[in-house]
Design an enzyme around this catalytic site. Structure first.
Site, PDB file in Angstrom:
ATOM      1  N   SER A 227       0.832  -1.211   0.000  1.00  0.00           N
ATOM      2  CA  SER A 227       0.000   0.000   0.000  1.00  0.00           C
ATOM      3  C   SER A 227       0.864   1.256   0.000  1.00  0.00           C
ATOM      4  O   SER A 227       1.651   1.496   0.922  1.00  0.00           O
ATOM      5  CB  SER A 227      -0.910   0.011   1.221  1.00  0.00           C
ATOM      6  OG  SER A 227      -1.562   1.258   1.287  1.00  0.00           O
TER       7      SER A 227
ATOM      8  N   HIS B 163      -1.164  -1.211  -4.298  1.00  0.00           N
ATOM      9  CA  HIS B 163      -2.433  -0.798  -3.685  1.00  0.00           C
ATOM     10  C   HIS B 163      -2.446   0.719  -3.472  1.00  0.00           C
ATOM     11  O   HIS B 163      -1.541   1.279  -2.843  1.00  0.00           O
ATOM     12  CB  HIS B 163      -2.583  -1.526  -2.350  1.00  0.00           C
ATOM     13  CG  HIS B 163      -3.918  -1.387  -1.703  1.00  0.00           C
ATOM     14  ND1 HIS B 163      -5.013  -2.125  -2.094  1.00  0.00           N
ATOM     15  CD2 HIS B 163      -4.344  -0.587  -0.674  1.00  0.00           C
ATOM     16  CE1 HIS B 163      -6.057  -1.803  -1.332  1.00  0.00           C
ATOM     17  NE2 HIS B 163      -5.678  -0.863  -0.471  1.00  0.00           N
TER      18      HIS B 163
ATOM     19  N   ASP C   8      -4.719   3.812  -1.988  1.00  0.00           N
ATOM     20  CA  ASP C   8      -5.860   4.139  -1.122  1.00  0.00           C
ATOM     21  C   ASP C   8      -6.342   5.549  -1.388  1.00  0.00           C
ATOM     22  O   ASP C   8      -5.647   6.516  -1.073  1.00  0.00           O
ATOM     23  CB  ASP C   8      -5.430   4.034   0.347  1.00  0.00           C
ATOM     24  CG  ASP C   8      -5.277   2.601   0.785  1.00  0.00           C
ATOM     25  OD1 ASP C   8      -6.225   1.825   0.605  1.00  0.00           O
ATOM     26  OD2 ASP C   8      -4.194   2.257   1.307  1.00  0.00           O
TER      27      ASP C   8
ATOM     28  N   MET D 254      -8.852   8.449  -0.447  1.00  0.00           N
ATOM     29  CA  MET D 254      -9.717   8.871   0.672  1.00  0.00           C
ATOM     30  C   MET D 254     -10.187  10.294   0.444  1.00  0.00           C
ATOM     31  O   MET D 254      -9.394  11.155   0.047  1.00  0.00           O
ATOM     32  CB  MET D 254      -8.914   8.820   1.976  1.00  0.00           C
ATOM     33  CG  MET D 254      -8.315   7.470   2.259  1.00  0.00           C
ATOM     34  SD  MET D 254      -7.400   7.526   3.795  1.00  0.00           S
ATOM     35  CE  MET D 254      -6.799   5.829   3.864  1.00  0.00           C
TER      36      MET D 254
ATOM     37  N   HIS E 184      -8.266   1.355  -4.345  1.00  0.00           N
ATOM     38  CA  HIS E 184      -9.277   1.149  -3.294  1.00  0.00           C
ATOM     39  C   HIS E 184      -9.918   2.500  -2.981  1.00  0.00           C
ATOM     40  O   HIS E 184      -9.291   3.372  -2.380  1.00  0.00           O
ATOM     41  CB  HIS E 184      -8.562   0.549  -2.066  1.00  0.00           C
ATOM     42  CG  HIS E 184      -9.426   0.398  -0.861  1.00  0.00           C
ATOM     43  ND1 HIS E 184      -8.907   0.187   0.396  1.00  0.00           N
ATOM     44  CD2 HIS E 184     -10.773   0.415  -0.705  1.00  0.00           C
ATOM     45  CE1 HIS E 184      -9.894   0.076   1.272  1.00  0.00           C
ATOM     46  NE2 HIS E 184     -11.039   0.227   0.628  1.00  0.00           N
TER      47      HIS E 184
ATOM     48  N   MET F  59     -12.129   4.831  -0.991  1.00  0.00           N
ATOM     49  CA  MET F  59     -12.843   5.069   0.273  1.00  0.00           C
ATOM     50  C   MET F  59     -13.479   6.441   0.145  1.00  0.00           C
ATOM     51  O   MET F  59     -13.072   7.411   0.795  1.00  0.00           O
ATOM     52  CB  MET F  59     -11.853   4.992   1.446  1.00  0.00           C
ATOM     53  CG  MET F  59     -11.475   3.565   1.808  1.00  0.00           C
ATOM     54  SD  MET F  59      -9.922   3.471   2.705  1.00  0.00           S
ATOM     55  CE  MET F  59      -8.792   3.525   1.329  1.00  0.00           C
TER      56      MET F  59
ATOM     57  N   MET G 151     -12.062  -5.408   5.032  1.00  0.00           N
ATOM     58  CA  MET G 151     -11.298  -4.439   5.826  1.00  0.00           C
ATOM     59  C   MET G 151     -11.033  -5.059   7.199  1.00  0.00           C
ATOM     60  O   MET G 151     -11.968  -5.409   7.921  1.00  0.00           O
ATOM     61  CB  MET G 151     -12.077  -3.128   5.996  1.00  0.00           C
ATOM     62  CG  MET G 151     -12.059  -2.203   4.796  1.00  0.00           C
ATOM     63  SD  MET G 151     -10.430  -1.774   4.123  1.00  0.00           S
ATOM     64  CE  MET G 151      -9.561  -1.131   5.549  1.00  0.00           C
TER      65      MET G 151
ATOM     66  N   ASP H  35      -7.019  -6.123   4.160  1.00  0.00           N
ATOM     67  CA  ASP H  35      -6.389  -4.810   4.154  1.00  0.00           C
ATOM     68  C   ASP H  35      -6.464  -4.196   5.549  1.00  0.00           C
ATOM     69  O   ASP H  35      -7.551  -3.913   6.047  1.00  0.00           O
ATOM     70  CB  ASP H  35      -7.148  -3.940   3.126  1.00  0.00           C
ATOM     71  CG  ASP H  35      -6.520  -2.582   2.924  1.00  0.00           C
ATOM     72  OD1 ASP H  35      -5.424  -2.333   3.449  1.00  0.00           O
ATOM     73  OD2 ASP H  35      -7.146  -1.759   2.207  1.00  0.00           O
ATOM     74  N   GLY H  36      -5.280  -3.996   6.163  1.00  0.00           N
ATOM     75  CA  GLY H  36      -5.218  -3.351   7.471  1.00  0.00           C
ATOM     76  C   GLY H  36      -4.588  -4.242   8.522  1.00  0.00           C
ATOM     77  O   GLY H  36      -5.106  -5.317   8.813  1.00  0.00           O
ATOM     78  N   GLY H  37      -3.448  -3.810   9.036  1.00  0.00           N
ATOM     79  CA  GLY H  37      -2.804  -4.558  10.118  1.00  0.00           C
ATOM     80  C   GLY H  37      -2.203  -5.886   9.699  1.00  0.00           C
ATOM     81  O   GLY H  37      -1.947  -6.752  10.533  1.00  0.00           O
TER      82      GLY H  37
HETATM   83  C1  DX5 Z   1      -6.673   1.779   5.402  1.00  0.00           C
HETATM   84  C2  DX5 Z   1      -6.206   1.452   4.015  1.00  0.00           C
HETATM   85  C3  DX5 Z   1      -5.113   0.448   3.982  1.00  0.00           C
HETATM   86  C4  DX5 Z   1      -3.840   0.875   4.655  1.00  0.00           C
HETATM   87  C5  DX5 Z   1      -3.246  -0.340   5.321  1.00  0.00           C
HETATM   88  O1  DX5 Z   1      -7.793   2.576   5.347  1.00  0.00           O
HETATM   89  O2  DX5 Z   1      -7.278   0.967   3.226  1.00  0.00           O
HETATM   90  O3  DX5 Z   1      -4.841   0.024   2.650  1.00  0.00           O
HETATM   91  O4  DX5 Z   1      -2.895   1.415   3.764  1.00  0.00           O
HETATM   92  O5  DX5 Z   1      -2.201   0.065   6.107  1.00  0.00           O
HETATM   93  P1  DX5 Z   1      -1.452  -0.908   7.115  1.00  0.00           P
HETATM   94  O6  DX5 Z   1      -0.971  -2.086   6.334  1.00  0.00           O
HETATM   95  O7  DX5 Z   1      -0.343  -0.045   7.620  1.00  0.00           O
HETATM   96  O8  DX5 Z   1      -2.440  -1.292   8.187  1.00  0.00           O
HETATM   97 ZN    ZN Z   2      -6.746  -0.025   1.184  1.00  0.00          ZN
END
Ligand code: DX5
Ligand code: ZN
Length: 217
Positions: A8, A33, A35, A37, A66, A68, A137, A175-177
């Site tokens: 990402s 990836h 993101d 926003m 992605h 958002m 997510m 996606d996330g953590g």
């Molecule tokens: C969060 C994003 C993720 C983010 C993940 O809203 O959609 O793609 O970049 O970041 P990490 O891998 O650091 O949790």
């Molecule tokens: Zn994402």
């Protein structure tokens, strides 16, 4: 199938973005990836069309975009022109999801649907035949570097069953953590695409970390 890795860019160095895109180019990662926003659907603003258009000029891997954002229908064609290969919209942002994903495919992109942590995957049953990817997510969207929500394993397993039982050709992305410790369990539970931001770009050896996520250890 072997799982894919999608680093990402949200965790990249925006002052030297080209360097990080080139790093991904020469890594064993599969996608990039991005993101997007809007400060409305999520409480954060990232980057938009001009940035991704420049990323596209140097990227040697498919762009996994992605969204958002609210009202994604307004921008589907622009994302195609900008260079998106996979375009994922949030389930919660789409009133007429079938129309949206059909339009994404008609434009020549792969269509993805993302679900927030509170959205049950059972709601996706009737859309699975029309999409290429479900993004689960595993944190609340908006920020990188948050901790993985453990309940996500149950959602992944439930979705894996739905996809296999329905013989749908749909990839499961998380996606996330995501990190080098939970990657193996995620893939064993049924994940096909691992997104990772901070784990990769905060590590001393991003190329090695991508390799670990790909080889699972
Ligand atoms: C969060 C994003 C993720 C983010 C993940 O809203 O959609 O793609 O970049 O970041 P990490 O891998 O650091 O949790
Ligand atoms: Zn994402």
């Amino acid at each position: 199938m072997n799982h894919l890795v999608s680093p990402s860019l949200l965790a990249a160095d925006f002052g030297n973005l080209a360097n990080d895109v080139k790093l991904i180019n020469k890594s064993v990662a599969d996608w990039i990836h991005c993101d997007i926003m809007d400060g409305v659907f999520v409480p954060n603003i990232s980057f938009g069309f001009p940035v991704i258009a420049d990323v596209k000029k140097i990227a040697r891997k498919p762009l996994d975009v992605h969204l958002m954002i609210v009202d994604p229908d307004r921008y589907l064609a622009r994302w195609k022109e900008t260079g998106a290969d996979i375009l994922t919209v949030q389930y919660e942002a789409c009133t007429h999801l079938h129309r949206t994903v059909t339009e994404i495919r008609n434009l020549g992109m792969k269509a993805g649907v993302a679900v927030n942590p509170h959205t049950p995957v059972s709601l996706l049953k009737n859309i699975l035949p029309y999409i290429d990817l479900v993004l689960i997510m595993t944190v609340n969207p908006g920020f990188g570097g948050q901790s993985f929500i453990m309940e996500s394993y149950n959602k992944i397993a439930e979705l894996r069953k739905m996809i296999d039982n329905g013989r749908n050709k749909v990839l499961i992305q998380v996606d996330g953590g995501v990190d080098t410790k939970n990657a193996r369990r995620l893939v064993e539970t049924g994940v096909n695409v691992l997104v990772a931001g901070n784990t990769i770009f905060s590590s001393k050896d991003p190329l090695g970390t991508i390799r670990k996520l790909k080889k699972l250890g």
